[in-house]
Design a protein around this motif. Structure first.
Motif, PDB file in Angstrom:
ATOM      1  N   SER A  37       0.838  -1.195   0.000  1.00 61.31           N
ATOM      2  CA  SER A  37       0.000   0.000   0.000  1.00 61.31           C
ATOM      3  C   SER A  37       0.876   1.250   0.000  1.00 61.31           C
ATOM      4  CB  SER A  37      -0.894  -0.007   1.239  1.00 61.31           C
ATOM      5  OG  SER A  37      -0.110   0.137   2.408  1.00 61.31           O
ATOM      6  N   ALA A  38       0.238   2.419  -0.239  1.00 64.03           N
ATOM      7  CA  ALA A  38       0.963   3.684  -0.259  1.00 64.03           C
ATOM      8  C   ALA A  38       1.613   3.960   1.098  1.00 64.03           C
ATOM      9  CB  ALA A  38       0.014   4.816  -0.633  1.00 64.03           C
TER      10      ALA A  38
ATOM     11  N   LYS B  69       5.689   4.267   1.709  1.00 63.40           N
ATOM     12  CA  LYS B  69       6.293   5.456   2.321  1.00 63.40           C
ATOM     13  C   LYS B  69       7.158   5.067   3.502  1.00 63.40           C
ATOM     14  CE  LYS B  69       5.117   9.988   4.231  1.00 63.40           C
ATOM     15  NZ  LYS B  69       4.032  10.930   4.573  1.00 63.40           N
ATOM     16  N   LYS B  70       6.672   4.121   4.325  1.00 63.14           N
ATOM     17  CA  LYS B  70       7.431   3.685   5.497  1.00 63.14           C
ATOM     18  C   LYS B  70       8.695   2.935   5.103  1.00 63.14           C
ATOM     19  CE  LYS B  70       4.509   3.461   9.482  1.00 63.14           C
ATOM     20  NZ  LYS B  70       4.035   2.608  10.569  1.00 63.14           N
ATOM     21  N   LEU B  71       8.605   2.160   4.013  1.00 63.93           N
ATOM     22  CA  LEU B  71       9.782   1.413   3.547  1.00 63.93           C
ATOM     23  C   LEU B  71      10.920   2.368   3.179  1.00 63.93           C
ATOM     24  CD1 LEU B  71       8.185  -1.376   1.304  1.00 63.93           C
ATOM     25  CD2 LEU B  71       9.246  -1.669   3.545  1.00 63.93           C
ATOM     26  N   SER B  72      10.575   3.503   2.615  1.00 63.18           N
ATOM     27  CA  SER B  72      11.596   4.462   2.199  1.00 63.18           C
ATOM     28  C   SER B  72      12.297   5.123   3.383  1.00 63.18           C
ATOM     29  CB  SER B  72      10.967   5.544   1.311  1.00 63.18           C
ATOM     30  OG  SER B  72      10.052   6.326   2.060  1.00 63.18           O
ATOM     31  N   LEU B  73      11.678   5.025   4.564  1.00 59.91           N
ATOM     32  CA  LEU B  73      12.236   5.665   5.758  1.00 59.91           C
ATOM     33  C   LEU B  73      13.013   4.692   6.647  1.00 59.91           C
ATOM     34  CD1 LEU B  73       9.107   7.789   6.772  1.00 59.91           C
ATOM     35  CD2 LEU B  73      11.130   8.563   5.509  1.00 59.91           C
ATOM     36  N   LEU B  74      13.077   3.428   6.264  1.00 59.99           N
ATOM     37  CA  LEU B  74      13.745   2.433   7.095  1.00 59.99           C
ATOM     38  C   LEU B  74      15.247   2.684   7.181  1.00 59.99           C
ATOM     39  CD1 LEU B  74      11.913  -0.790   5.909  1.00 59.99           C
ATOM     40  CD2 LEU B  74      12.039  -0.008   8.285  1.00 59.99           C
ATOM     41  N   PRO B  75      15.843   2.579   8.377  1.00 58.44           N
ATOM     42  CA  PRO B  75      17.296   2.753   8.519  1.00 58.44           C
ATOM     43  C   PRO B  75      18.035   1.446   8.218  1.00 58.44           C
ATOM     44  CG  PRO B  75      16.321   2.417  10.668  1.00 58.44           C
ATOM     45  CD  PRO B  75      15.177   2.422   9.688  1.00 58.44           C
TER      46      PRO B  75
ATOM     47  N   ASN C 112      16.968  -3.674   4.628  1.00 61.74           N
ATOM     48  CA  ASN C 112      16.992  -4.815   3.703  1.00 61.74           C
ATOM     49  C   ASN C 112      15.970  -5.879   4.085  1.00 61.74           C
ATOM     50  OD1 ASN C 112      19.035  -3.529   2.368  1.00 61.74           O
ATOM     51  ND2 ASN C 112      20.684  -4.733   3.295  1.00 61.74           N
ATOM     52  N   ARG C 113      15.892  -6.169   5.386  1.00 60.47           N
ATOM     53  CA  ARG C 113      15.019  -7.261   5.812  1.00 60.47           C
ATOM     54  C   ARG C 113      13.546  -6.943   5.590  1.00 60.47           C
ATOM     55  NH1 ARG C 113      15.094 -11.516   9.170  1.00 60.47           N
ATOM     56  NH2 ARG C 113      16.930 -12.008   7.953  1.00 60.47           N
ATOM     57  N   VAL C 114      13.082  -5.805   6.060  1.00 62.19           N
ATOM     58  CA  VAL C 114      11.656  -5.479   5.966  1.00 62.19           C
ATOM     59  C   VAL C 114      11.244  -5.306   4.504  1.00 62.19           C
ATOM     60  CG1 VAL C 114       9.848  -3.869   6.650  1.00 62.19           C
ATOM     61  CG2 VAL C 114      11.655  -4.468   8.275  1.00 62.19           C
ATOM     62  N   ARG C 115      12.104  -4.670   3.689  1.00 61.72           N
ATOM     63  CA  ARG C 115      11.784  -4.498   2.266  1.00 61.72           C
ATOM     64  C   ARG C 115      11.639  -5.847   1.560  1.00 61.72           C
ATOM     65  NH1 ARG C 115      12.585   0.328  -0.376  1.00 61.72           N
ATOM     66  NH2 ARG C 115      13.280  -0.767  -2.249  1.00 61.72           N
ATOM     67  N   SER C 116      12.387  -6.866   2.017  1.00 55.57           N
ATOM     68  CA  SER C 116      12.347  -8.171   1.349  1.00 55.57           C
ATOM     69  C   SER C 116      10.952  -8.809   1.407  1.00 55.57           C
ATOM     70  CB  SER C 116      13.372  -9.115   1.978  1.00 55.57           C
ATOM     71  OG  SER C 116      12.992  -9.484   3.297  1.00 55.57           O
ATOM     72  N   TYR C 117      10.146  -8.458   2.425  1.00 55.12           N
ATOM     73  CA  TYR C 117       8.800  -9.027   2.521  1.00 55.12           C
ATOM     74  C   TYR C 117       7.906  -8.523   1.383  1.00 55.12           C
ATOM     75  CZ  TYR C 117       9.767 -10.831   7.193  1.00 55.12           C
ATOM     76  OH  TYR C 117      10.289 -11.529   8.254  1.00 55.12           O
TER      77      TYR C 117
ATOM     78  N   ASP D 295       0.305  -2.788   8.083  1.00 54.00           N
ATOM     79  CA  ASP D 295       1.181  -1.742   8.628  1.00 54.00           C
ATOM     80  C   ASP D 295       2.335  -2.433   9.346  1.00 54.00           C
ATOM     81  OD1 ASP D 295       2.201   0.692   9.354  1.00 54.00           O
ATOM     82  OD2 ASP D 295       0.644   1.185  10.812  1.00 54.00           O
ATOM     83  N   PHE D 296       3.373  -1.679   9.654  1.00 52.27           N
ATOM     84  CA  PHE D 296       4.470  -2.231  10.444  1.00 52.27           C
ATOM     85  C   PHE D 296       5.127  -1.129  11.249  1.00 52.27           C
ATOM     86  CE2 PHE D 296       6.656  -0.965   6.520  1.00 52.27           C
ATOM     87  CZ  PHE D 296       7.785  -0.311   7.019  1.00 52.27           C
TER      88      PHE D 296
END
Length: 606
Positions: A3-4, A8-14, A40-45, A63-64
């Motif tokens: 989702s949007a 957006k949250k993925l782009s902010l992950l450290p 890397n980990r969260v984006r992989s999902y 959400d996460f």
């Protein structure tokens, strides 16, 4: 596709270590993980293709959240803490209980051989842990018969029964020389450390001697003791020359499922094994690391001197968090045991696949039939409620929980209703639903996927109103019975009756849930009514105040038991003799009258 909000949250992950928490549409946490690199980990999902339980998890993520930590170790510990707190559905959940008995040679003037549930710093000598109380008790009884120490409470001026049976050295009536104790203690130590030659030799001599004297019953008993050694000790021997206490972990993975096999190595023997099977979300090595961390984080779990794991597991991370050496065996007997554990895990998992095919329709398939007919998303957890009262008094409610088609009795709950409800089912329903889900909401605990009320439209709408007032969104349906008080159909929130095929697994599950919640609430109400009835009868006796009533109820629990008690037993509760006599006299009269009434009713029926 993410989702949007998630994009957006993925782009902010450290790109730092930490723990992440996946949430469903209701905001409840359904999975907790750890990562050396959160980005890397969260984006992989969301950026990779998945199958099995991982695909199911991703489909339910709305959400996460994440928490950054200073190190991989902190992320690992935080993950374990959050799993314990939220018990997410998609995380592995252990069934193992870490409390197993030990055999202890006590550190006393006259030592004893006993079972111990915990290791104490009393300088006693411990052996184990043992698989279960039965196995430990059997070993203990055997040692009492062959190498007795002290079984009595100490000096009493005469031989105890155990001395007469040859199972006590006689501290009950004499001063036992220390040398006698030490001789048997050394034999016990050898036996529990795997050296059974001395025990076999001693028992064989006694057996042949008994046979020569034509004491055939004794000879047969000694023969059975030899069999016991063969079955419980000899067959368990594994590492002959290495008595370091170890736990060995290995696994087998296939088709998105994993079986973990645990070997408990004590006194040079494979003392016990433990196995669990579950669907994977993470990689097998990381799931095993999480499993081991939870395994030793349980109450009364005893860590060994060394932990053995397969290649690929982060031994440094586990060693730091568990404060115990974690190693990968490279060669020899320990490597052979690692392969044996994998072989056992593979056999268990293959059997699991065969059972899954048989059980799918009866469990999760049955739950899906119910959610499909209600036109709501498939779920894993149902909570069902029912009420009971006696003409509006002693009003109680109870809840049962079914997860993946099976009852989880650890999550059952009972409720004494606080507000006077009379026979108002709507008020009773509103109160119990409010209490249950306000707590889950406030403590951020997992919601069920469906609430089932054992009743009709009144209970259904009262439950929905309570959830609306709490601002909690959970589907609700009512289980309706026919005029023969049998499960008939479901009632949805629109007041429409939905019928399941009476021969389907979904219908059988609905029937079981309805029967189970009814049984649970009736049993609870019956116990409460019995206590209330006893309390009111005692209140009628002059001289019996609230404190005396509570003492009588706690000590005896029923009128017949009070009637059968002696005056001394009643007086021992701090009740003066005159009141005690009045209590016994009054209660005896009540019990006698009730028995007479029951007999009269029986005669009338006949």
């Amino acid at each position: 596709m993410a989702s949007a909000l998630i994009e957006k949250k993925l782009s902010l992950l450290p790109d730092q270590p930490g723990s992440y928490q996946m949430k469903d549409k209701n905001g409840k946490i359904i999975y907790v993980g750890k990562a050396k690199n959160l980005k890397n980990r969260v984006r992989s999902y969301f950026k990779s293709e998945h199958t099995g339980k991982t695909a199911e998890l991703v489909a339910n993520i709305h959400d996460f959240e994440f928490i950054v930590t200073n190190s991989d170790k902190e992320a690992f510990l935080l993950e374990n803490t959050l799993i314990k707190r939220y018990k997410p559905y998609f995380n592995i959940r252990l069934k193992f209980s870490g409390s197993y008995p030990y055999i202890e040679i006590t550190n006393e003037k006259d030592p004893r051989l006993i079972l111990a549930n915990t290791l104490k710093k009393d300088h006693g000598e411990y052996f184990g842990p043992y698989p279960n109380v039965y196995a430990a008790s059997a070993t203990l009884d055997f040692l009492h018969m062959v190498y007795p120490l002290r079984r009595c409470n100490g000096y009493q001026g005469r031989p105890c029964l155990y001395y007469s049976m040859g199972q006590c050295l006689g501290a009950c009536f004499r001063q036992v020389p220390k040398a006698e104790y030490q001789r048997n203690i050394r034999a016990i130590e050898r036996f529990l450390n795997g050296d059974t030659k001395k025990a076999i030799s001693d028992i064989s001599k006694k057996m042949y001697g008994a046979s020569a004297r034509m004491e055939y019953e004794l000879a047969a008993d000694l023969r059975d003791r030899l069999k016991f050694i063969d079955q419980t000790v000899e067959s368990q021997r594994v590492l002959q020359n290495d008595h370091t206490p170890r736990d060995l972990f290995n696994y087998y993975m296939d088709k998105g499922w994993m079986t973990v096999e645990v070997f408990f190595l004590r006194q040079g023997r494979l003392l016990r094994q433990q196995k669990e099977t579950f669907a994977l979300v993470d990689s097998a090595d990381e799931e095993l690391e999480s499993y081991i961390q939870q395994f030793y984080g349980q109450k009364n779990a005893q860590k060994p001197k060394e932990i053995l794991v397969p290649q690929g597991v982060d031994t440094k991370l586990l060693s730091e968090t568990l404060l115990t050496p974690v190693k990968v065996p490279k060669r020899g007997e320990k490597r052979d045991l690692m392969e044996l554990a994998e072989k056992n895990a593979r056999i268990t998992l293959e059997d699991k696949f065969r059972l899954l095919e048989l059980n799918e329709q009866k469990t999760t398939g049955a739950m899906k039939e119910i959610t499909d007919v209600l036109k709501i998303p498939a779920g894993h957890r149902f909570e069902a409620f029912d009420h009971s009262s006696t003409q509006g008094s002693n009003y109680v409610s109870a809840m049962v929980v079914f997860e993946d088609g099976l009852p989880n009795k650890n999550l059952y709950r009972k409720y004494k209703l606080r507000t006077p409800t009379g026979q108002d089912e709507a008020k009773a329903t509103y109160e119990v639903i409010s209490r249950r889900y306000r707590r889950l909401r406030d403590e951020k605990m997992m919601y069920p996927d469906l609430i089932l009320m054992d009743g009709g439209e009144i209970q259904l709408h009262a439950a929905e109103q309570a959830l609306k007032d709490l601002n909690v969104a959970i589907p609700v349906a009512a289980m309706v019975k026919n005029d023969r008080h049998q499960t008939a159909d479901l009632l949805n929130s629109q007041g429409k009756h939905l019928f399941l095929d009476p021969h389907s697994q979904g219908f059988y599950l609905l029937q079981r849930i309805q029967d189970e919640v009814h049984r649970f609430v009736i049993n609870f109400h019956r116990k409460l009514r019995t206590k209330t009835g006893l309390s009111s009868r005692l209140d009628e006796i002059p001289g019996v105040g609230p404190k005396s009533r509570v003492k009588l109820m706690r000590r005896f629990g029923s009128l017949p038991k009070i009637a059968d008690a002696s005056l001394e037993d009643i007086s021992a509760l701090g009740i003066n003799k005159k009141v005690a006599a009045l209590v016994k006299l009054s209660v005896s009269a009540i019990v006698k009258a009730e028995k007479k009434n029951i007999n009269n009713k029986r005669i009338e029926k006949e």
